[in-house]
Scaffold this motif. Structure first.
Motif, PDB file in Angstrom:
ATOM      1  N   LEU A  86      -5.306   0.968   4.541  1.00 10.64           N
ATOM      2  CA  LEU A  86      -4.259   0.659   5.506  1.00 10.64           C
ATOM      3  C   LEU A  86      -4.845   0.595   6.918  1.00 10.64           C
ATOM      4  N   GLY A  87      -5.728   1.555   7.237  1.00 13.61           N
ATOM      5  CA  GLY A  87      -6.356   1.610   8.545  1.00 13.61           C
ATOM      6  C   GLY A  87      -7.213   0.385   8.810  1.00 13.61           C
ATOM      7  N   GLN A  88      -7.947  -0.053   7.781  1.00  7.31           N
ATOM      8  CA  GLN A  88      -8.796  -1.231   7.932  1.00  7.31           C
ATOM      9  C   GLN A  88      -7.969  -2.449   8.300  1.00  7.31           C
ATOM     10  N   ARG A  89      -6.759  -2.506   7.693  1.00  7.59           N
ATOM     11  CA  ARG A  89      -5.904  -3.648   7.999  1.00  7.59           C
ATOM     12  C   ARG A  89      -5.522  -3.634   9.468  1.00  7.59           C
ATOM     13  N   ARG A  90      -5.190  -2.412   9.967  1.00  7.55           N
ATOM     14  CA  ARG A  90      -4.796  -2.331  11.370  1.00  7.55           C
ATOM     15  C   ARG A  90      -5.950  -2.764  12.268  1.00  7.55           C
ATOM     16  N   GLU A  91      -7.178  -2.288  11.920  1.00  9.25           N
ATOM     17  CA  GLU A  91      -8.360  -2.681  12.684  1.00  9.25           C
ATOM     18  C   GLU A  91      -8.481  -4.199  12.709  1.00  9.25           C
ATOM     19  N   ALA A  92      -8.359  -4.789  11.507  1.00  9.58           N
ATOM     20  CA  ALA A  92      -8.581  -6.230  11.369  1.00  9.58           C
ATOM     21  C   ALA A  92      -7.568  -7.004  12.213  1.00  9.58           C
TER      22      ALA A  92
ATOM     23  N   LEU B  45       0.826  -1.212   0.000  1.00  7.47           N
ATOM     24  CA  LEU B  45       0.000   0.000   0.000  1.00  7.47           C
ATOM     25  C   LEU B  45       0.859   1.260   0.000  1.00  7.47           C
ATOM     26  N   THR B  46       1.929   1.269   0.820  1.00  9.84           N
ATOM     27  CA  THR B  46       2.819   2.438   0.831  1.00  9.84           C
ATOM     28  C   THR B  46       3.392   2.682  -0.548  1.00  9.84           C
ATOM     29  N   ASN B  47       3.832   1.596  -1.175  1.00 11.72           N
ATOM     30  CA  ASN B  47       4.415   1.713  -2.514  1.00 11.72           C
ATOM     31  C   ASN B  47       3.391   2.263  -3.504  1.00 11.72           C
ATOM     32  N   LEU B  48       2.188   1.689  -3.494  1.00 14.31           N
ATOM     33  CA  LEU B  48       1.168   2.145  -4.438  1.00 14.31           C
ATOM     34  C   LEU B  48       0.833   3.616  -4.210  1.00 14.31           C
ATOM     35  N   LEU B  49       0.741   4.000  -2.938  1.00 13.72           N
ATOM     36  CA  LEU B  49       0.428   5.398  -2.632  1.00 13.72           C
ATOM     37  C   LEU B  49       1.499   6.325  -3.201  1.00 13.72           C
ATOM     38  N   LEU B  50       2.765   6.017  -2.896  1.00 10.44           N
ATOM     39  CA  LEU B  50       3.843   6.906  -3.338  1.00 10.44           C
ATOM     40  C   LEU B  50       3.931   6.973  -4.857  1.00 10.44           C
ATOM     41  N   ILE B  51       3.934   5.815  -5.522  1.00 11.41           N
ATOM     42  CA  ILE B  51       4.139   5.863  -6.975  1.00 11.41           C
ATOM     43  C   ILE B  51       2.923   6.452  -7.672  1.00 11.41           C
ATOM     44  N   SER B  52       1.722   6.273  -7.102  1.00  9.42           N
ATOM     45  CA  SER B  52       0.547   6.889  -7.727  1.00  9.42           C
ATOM     46  C   SER B  52       0.661   8.409  -7.676  1.00  9.42           C
ATOM     47  N   LEU B  53       1.034   8.922  -6.493  1.00 11.61           N
ATOM     48  CA  LEU B  53       1.137  10.377  -6.353  1.00 11.61           C
ATOM     49  C   LEU B  53       2.242  10.924  -7.252  1.00 11.61           C
ATOM     50  N   TRP B  54       3.388  10.244  -7.271  1.00 11.11           N
ATOM     51  CA  TRP B  54       4.493  10.725  -8.097  1.00 11.11           C
ATOM     52  C   TRP B  54       4.103  10.714  -9.569  1.00 11.11           C
ATOM     53  N   THR B  55       3.471   9.626  -9.992  1.00  9.93           N
ATOM     54  CA  THR B  55       3.119   9.513 -11.406  1.00  9.93           C
ATOM     55  C   THR B  55       2.054  10.540 -11.781  1.00  9.93           C
ATOM     56  N   PHE B  56       1.106  10.745 -10.879  1.00  5.95           N
ATOM     57  CA  PHE B  56       0.046  11.718 -11.145  1.00  5.95           C
ATOM     58  C   PHE B  56       0.631  13.100 -11.388  1.00  5.95           C
ATOM     59  N   ASN B  57       1.691  13.444 -10.668  1.00  5.98           N
ATOM     60  CA  ASN B  57       2.285  14.779 -10.797  1.00  5.98           C
ATOM     61  C   ASN B  57       3.499  14.804 -11.711  1.00  5.98           C
TER      62      ASN B  57
END
Lengths: 277, 324
Positions: free
Chosen positions: B316-322, B246-258
């Motif tokens: 990510l939060g849901q995973r922590r809850e689970a 998830l961290t990876n997807l978040l970072l690369i999505s934001l970088w690619t978007f911009n």
């Protein structure tokens, strides 16, 4: 067997990846006649340094190179220092505003840089009227803005590393009579070195590669231009001087490679550590 | 210094470390909140330089952008001297603009194709196939993939133009397809492949580090129980590296978007068929001089980025809850 298949695939991917880079170095070394030949061969029997000579002969190439290097190294050093201090404080000390600050840093990551270049232009112009060294057309302006842009990511990364150091280490050092300065620089700093390596690569690459800010801030003082922006001005693909372009590109790649080889060992472990949860 | 490098004394280290220290109103709790003994003033002083720089050069211009977005500010002409507040006109104009909508659609293709599928997918594949290697194969492959990631943008732009050029392009010469105009006929495909090539290294390194957290014995057990590779990935590997994914997807999505680099290859063309949002903003604001309109679109981009980030963070939060 399975292993051999995996190896072959991985090596193939690597070869495809490296192909354009190989082609760059190859074209830089080929005589002009061979570059333009209709039947390009993936090797050359007559390597020549002519293109490197002509690239270095472009007036100011050395100067632009040096400018880029100064800016990138200044950004790396300052960013490591500022981010380290901030990461320590934000990890080890519970501010009431801590989570607000962290969310602010995360959002700062998401702002499209192109948009900010307009207000930044005006800010740098006004700043230069009070502080001469950081106004338009100065290398200082590039250092300052690049530094600010490198910080959110650096602080986020380093936070993970500081958190991974057990507080007991510092407590024990305090009990042993170590000063706060000693704790920071001789205990914490070496322990998070892999994290610093990872963030340094990031800030070095972004600073070294930037052309948007260089193009926006350095308007008239061409002697303060940096290499990426200068490269785009002096070499144009439609002029077909591919040998010169590739030689200049190769030269521009060298510092990144040197820096990278320097910190590579620590980089991979660094990236892994930053997102441990 | 010699004293402090010796292993921490177990008695002092244990004093504040255990859960029992939590309820103690004395020193252990106080030290928990401030382990390095910084004190409020010093801690504040440490954060201050970074905070000032970020506020001054990121937050202030961002707020300025929001303000510009509701004006008709231009780089030149009448509106440059005396900008008027025009309310939400820029936003309604943008949302009604065909060019903006197609640009947004292209950007989503770009993020999905090159970041989520290309970089993350390929990066994982390489990391997975190298996971139990430690010899020269691994080092060479990693070094070569990394090379694409660390090269300067203006350099890689030249490389890809040379590679894909219609007349003198290396790819045409190699494939035997002379005159194939990759950048003109398939501009989006070209920049998606380009960005995959460029950014795979980051995902590869991140997943490589993550896969080291998966105990080989678990995989061995799964294999002995007859689990296919896909089942191993889904049931053994993925649950353990979900945070990294998830961290990876978040970072690369934001970088690619911009990401602005495709501008150097296709300049958004031909006929705006590869005009992703950063390129669109650059053209509107800096080349076209419509600062107000460009700022409004930038703000819309920021909102979309926020939505992307919130979706990831929620997952990510849901995973922590689970897990709890």
């Amino acid at each position: 067997m399975r292993r051999r298949v995996a190896d072959t695939v991985a090596i193939l991917v690597a070869l495809v990846t490296v192909f354009p880079i190989y082609w760059m170095v190859l074209s830089a070394l080929k005589p002009t006649g061979e570059i333009l030949s209709a039947d390009p061969r993936p090797w050359t029997l007559h390597p020549t340094l002519d293109h490197f000579r002509s690239a270095l002969g472009v007036s100011g190439f050395g100067r632009y190179f040096l400018n880029s290097l100064v800016v990138a190294l200044a950004v790396v050093a300052l960013s490591a220092l500022v981010a380290f201090l901030a990461a320590v404080a934000l990890t080890r000390y519970r501010f009431r505003t801590r989570s607000t600050i962290l969310v602010l840093f995360l959002i700062a990551q998401m702002v499209p840089v192109e948009a900010l270049s307009i207000p930044l232009f005006f800010q740098i112009r006004d700043l230069g009227r009070t502080v001469p060294g950081v106004g338009l057309n100065t290398l200082g302006s590039l250092v300052l803005v690049q530094l600010a842009f490198s910080l959110p990511f650096a602080i986020w990364m380093l936070r993970g590393f500081v958190a991974a150091v057990p507080p007991e280490v510092e407590e024990a050092a305090t009990m042993d009579g170590a000063s706060r300065f000693t704790i920071l620089w001789r205990i914490l700093f070496p322990l998070i070195a892999p994290g610093l390596a990872a963030t340094s690569v990031f800030s070095f690459i972004t600073a070294w590669n930037d052309f948007l800010f260089a193009k926006t801030f350095i308007i008239s003082a061409t002697e303060n231009q940096t290499l990426p922006a200068a490269l785009l001005v002096f070499f144009k693909p439609d002029e077909n001087d591919w040998g010169g372009i590739m030689a200049a590109s190769t030269l521009m790649t060298v510092p990144v490679l040197v820096f990278f080889v320097f910190v590579r060992r620590r980089l991979v472990s660094g990236l892994g550590g930053a997102v441990k949860d | 210094m010699a004293r402090t490098t010796s292993p921490p004394d177990p008695t002092t280290a244990g004093a504040g470390g255990s859960a029992t220290g939590r309820d103690d109103p004395g020193t252990p709790l106080a030290r928990r909140a401030d382990a390095a003994g910084l004190g409020r003033a010093r801690a504040g002083g440490f954060v201050l330089p970074g905070l000032v720089l970020i506020v001054l050069f990121l937050v202030v211009p961002a707020l300025w952008t929001i303000y510009l977005g509701v004006t008709n500010y231009r780089l030149t002409g009448l509106a440059a001297a005396d900008p008027q507040v025009v309310g939400l006109d820029n936003y309604t104009a943008a949302l009604g603009d065909e060019r903006f909508r197609s640009s947004l659609w292209l950007t989503l293709q770009f993020v999905l194709g090159s970041a989520v599928i290309g970089q993350a997918g390929l990066g994982f594949a390489i990391a997975w196939s190298l996971r139990d290697r430690h010899g020269p194969v691994r080092r060479v492959v990693e070094a070569l993939v990394l090379l694409a990631w660390i090269l300067p943008s203006s350099v890689v732009a030249f490389l890809w133009i040379a590679l894909l050029d219609r007349d003198a392009g290396t790819l045409n010469a190699l494939l035997g397809t002379p005159g194939m105009a990759w950048l003109l006929d398939h501009p989006m495909l070209s920049v998606i492949l380009f960005n995959t090539w460029r950014g795979t290294a980051f995902s590869m390194m991140l997943y490589g580090a993550a896969l080291q957290n998966v105990p080989p014995s678990h995989l061995e057990t799964a294999r002995l129980a007859g689990a296919s590779t896909w089942q191993q990935l889904r049931d053994v590997v993925f649950p353990r590296i979900r945070g990294h994914v998830l961290t990876n997807l978040l970072l690369i999505s934001l970088w690619t978007f911009n990401d602005f680099t495709p501008f150097l290859i296709t300049a958004g063309g031909p006929e705006q068929r590869s005009e992703i949002l950063p390129v669109y903003v650059f053209k509107i604001a800096l080349s076209g001089g419509e600062l107000g309109f460009g700022a409004a679109i930038s703000f819309l981009m920021l909102l979309i980025n926020l939505v992307i980030a919130l979706v990831y963070l929620r997952t990510l939060g849901q995973r922590r809850e689970a897990r709890r």
